[in-house]
Write a protein that holds these residues in place. Sequence first.
Motif, mmCIF file in Angstrom:
data_model
loop_
_atom_site.group_PDB
_atom_site.id
_atom_site.type_symbol
_atom_site.label_atom_id
_atom_site.label_comp_id
_atom_site.label_asym_id
_atom_site.label_seq_id
_atom_site.Cartn_x
_atom_site.Cartn_y
_atom_site.Cartn_z
ATOM 1 N N ASN A 188 -81.557 -31.971 47.707
ATOM 2 C CA ASN A 188 -82.200 -33.284 47.601
ATOM 3 C C ASN A 188 -82.574 -33.867 48.953
ATOM 4 N N GLU A 224 -81.977 -30.967 37.118
ATOM 5 C CA GLU A 224 -82.231 -32.419 37.142
ATOM 6 C C GLU A 224 -81.033 -33.212 37.670
ATOM 7 N N LYS A 227 -81.702 -34.545 41.122
ATOM 8 C CA LYS A 227 -82.917 -35.346 41.280
ATOM 9 C C LYS A 227 -82.727 -36.482 42.277
#
Length: 311
Positions: A188, A224, A227
């Motif tokens: 990330n 996800e 994210k």
Amino acid sequence: MAVKSMEDSFVYKMLNTNNKVSNNIGKLLTEGKRLDKSNLEEAMMIINKNFKFPLKQQVIKAFEDGELILMFAPTTVRMPNALPFFLTRGGNGQVVSVVSVDLYGSMNQKGDVHIDPKKLYTIMEAAYLSRKYYLQNQKYITNRGVIDACNIYANMIIKPLNKKYSLNVDRNKMHKVQFLAAKFYLINVLGLNDGDTVNNYAISVCKNGNPILLREVDSLMKPEDYKDISTFITALSSELLNLGMRDLTVRGFLEAFIHMYDGSTVLGLELFPYFLYTTNSVIHGAYLNNQYILEDIVESRGVKLYNSFVI
């Protein structure tokens, strides 16, 4: 590595509720006072005469060339201390870094600004590095730097969680959280693609960690989950991972993180330039955050990380 914009950060979106920060940035740029050396004579004299930081000359040159802009906000504007600098486009369309000097300085009626020189330099350097990272990020961090940064980041995540959940009582559980935190940083914050390289970096953070258990917890994570910091913290609390943190909430984690390290560190959870600002503030002894707590985490790894940007 892909550069993530500030607007893609969950933390920034939280700070920018009702466009408050965006509006203040606009007012700072249009209504604030642009500073030059004459406004900062005392601080600049000390920086030039006494400071030996290896990037000092590049930072000063960026200021002189207009790539680094120092602004003093009008009284109607107050930037969050998590955002002492940001990038924008100058009048010629080039990317420039802007520092909000008023966060740590005061101005008299003559326009003279009083500010701690070390704080000023540290923020200027962070703003300079932020611009350099944006323009040159593909070649901007060495493999050694990645590993050192992973360790610092993972341990920053661990400390507030350990305080509440006593993760260090179960070494395997603590290693799992360290491993996942390192992966979140790599995927990330740095924008690396998940795969063997990322996994190996993350495993290296866990001293004497069990690779089988780490790969097992890794298999329970979904793409996800990485994210943003919100989805990541939510994943850590899931029963599926069985990490003993089922009552962990995003708000609770952020409050604990800010309480432990200071609000100035919170954007570093998702944005690399602000993470580097946090570590470099500790190295420089600028006391822009909770220096005493962070010193134990940053230690020699922070110096190695800093040096990876100097060479």
